[in-house]
Enzyme design. Structure first.
Site, PDB file in Angstrom:
ATOM      1  N   ARG A 116       0.834  -1.209   0.000  1.00  0.00           N
ATOM      2  CA  ARG A 116       0.000   0.000   0.000  1.00  0.00           C
ATOM      3  C   ARG A 116       0.865   1.254   0.000  1.00  0.00           C
ATOM      4  O   ARG A 116       0.527   2.253  -0.650  1.00  0.00           O
ATOM      5  CB  ARG A 116      -0.955   0.001   1.200  1.00  0.00           C
TER       6      ARG A 116
ATOM      7  N   LYS B 174      -2.579   7.171   1.303  1.00  0.00           N
ATOM      8  CA  LYS B 174      -2.339   7.454   2.721  1.00  0.00           C
ATOM      9  C   LYS B 174      -1.252   8.522   2.792  1.00  0.00           C
ATOM     10  O   LYS B 174      -0.063   8.228   2.965  1.00  0.00           O
ATOM     11  CB  LYS B 174      -1.945   6.175   3.450  1.00  0.00           C
TER      12      LYS B 174
ATOM     13  N   GLU C 279     -16.083   6.769   6.888  1.00  0.00           N
ATOM     14  CA  GLU C 279     -15.264   6.064   7.867  1.00  0.00           C
ATOM     15  C   GLU C 279     -15.098   6.959   9.073  1.00  0.00           C
ATOM     16  O   GLU C 279     -15.605   8.087   9.103  1.00  0.00           O
ATOM     17  CB  GLU C 279     -13.904   5.715   7.270  1.00  0.00           C
TER      18      GLU C 279
END
Length: 287
Positions: A52, A151, A184
């Site tokens: 990721r 991210k 979220e």
């Protein structure tokens, strides 16, 4: 005892871990990161986190100066150097030093920073009694502006929502997306259980594709639960039988109240307890 920090391509003393004030990671939040758990000295789901990290970097056209294999080795080296048994790794890659402008062509020397330390978890009673949430007025970044699957070092969106949560006396806060749908929480993914079916927002809701989220979904399917990624509203959450969050630090934690409304029985439910036990078993088997 002072930590050993991996910086650039080697371990240095904590006091010597310094980057340029002209680094675009500092000036503009230009970079990517991963938060990774360590159990019994082993880095948990290590490859998934490395994958990721490199996908996030590729999406923002950041070339990481280490190969994935070397990065993985550097993480393990840092964990070992700090004698971390149960803890947390923060892996950061910045754009590097540049000018006081946005042109990435004027940056150089991307910085790899790896910190391995102990971790502050939710109190044990949170897992036995569950937590309360409040819905933040700060919405998730529009995915058309910045993909939530990156991210990045710019976490101001999440921080502003977390401030709303802490102002309300909560340790987490729910975030909606630009369509008013459930996205979220500020640091965790969210699930509800309705008639023993697990429901969670899909990637198109503007969420981070959580490593723990994916692991829990796999565990649920293996256990015979139906899992659906679908659009959810706050109404769906208010009438859920159970609700829980997943995250690197949180693992699996029940939510028993939202916006002053009791969720289900007001206590952690059987499906949540089952999945927490299965996840804890997975962390032991991985180590």
């Amino acid at each position: 005892m002072a930590l050993k920090i991996f910086l650039g391509n080697k371990l240095v003393d904590e006091a010597d871990a310094k980057v340029s004030v002209f680094d675009h990671g500092l000036l503009y939040g230009d970079g990517v990161f991963e938060g990774i758990r360590v159990y019994s000295g082993r880095v948990f789901l290590h490859q998934q986190h490395i994958d990721r990290l490199y996908e996030s970097a590729k999406a923002i056209r950041l070339v990481i100066p280490l190969s994935p294999a070397d990065m993985k080795a550097a993480v393990e080296q840092t964990v070992k150097a700090n004698n971390i048994d149960d803890g947390y790794v923060r892996l950061v890659v910045t754009r590097g030093a540049g000018s006081l402008g946005l042109d990435i062509r004027k940056t150089s020397n991307p910085q790899v920073i790896i910190i391995a330390d102990t971790i502050s978890l939710y109190p044990p009673e949170t897992y036995t009694k569950g937590m309360q949430l409040v819905t933040a007025s700060t919405i998730r970044n529009h995915p058309g502006a910045l993909s939530s699957r990156i991210k990045s070092l710019n976490y101001l969106n999440n921080i502003l929502a977390r401030i709303e949560g802490t102002d309300a006396g909560m340790v987490e806060a729910l975030m909606l997306n630009h369509k008013g749908e459930v996205a979220e929480c500020t640091g965790d993914n969210i699930f509800i259980v309705k008639n023993r079916v697990l429901l969670t927002p899909g990637l198109d809701a503007g969420i981070l594709e959580g490593i723990t989220r994916n692991a829990v979904m796999e565990l649920a399917v293996e256990a015979g639960y139906e899992v659906r990624e679908t659009s959810l509203t706050r109404h769906d959450l208010y009438i859920a039988d159970e609700m829980f969050l997943t995250g690197t630090a949180a693992e699996v934690v029940a939510v028993v109240g939202l916006d002053g409304r009791k969720i289900g029985s007001g206590e952690p439910g059987p499906v949540t307890k089952d999945l927490l036990a299965r996840f804890q078993k997975l962390t032991r088997s991985e180590t």
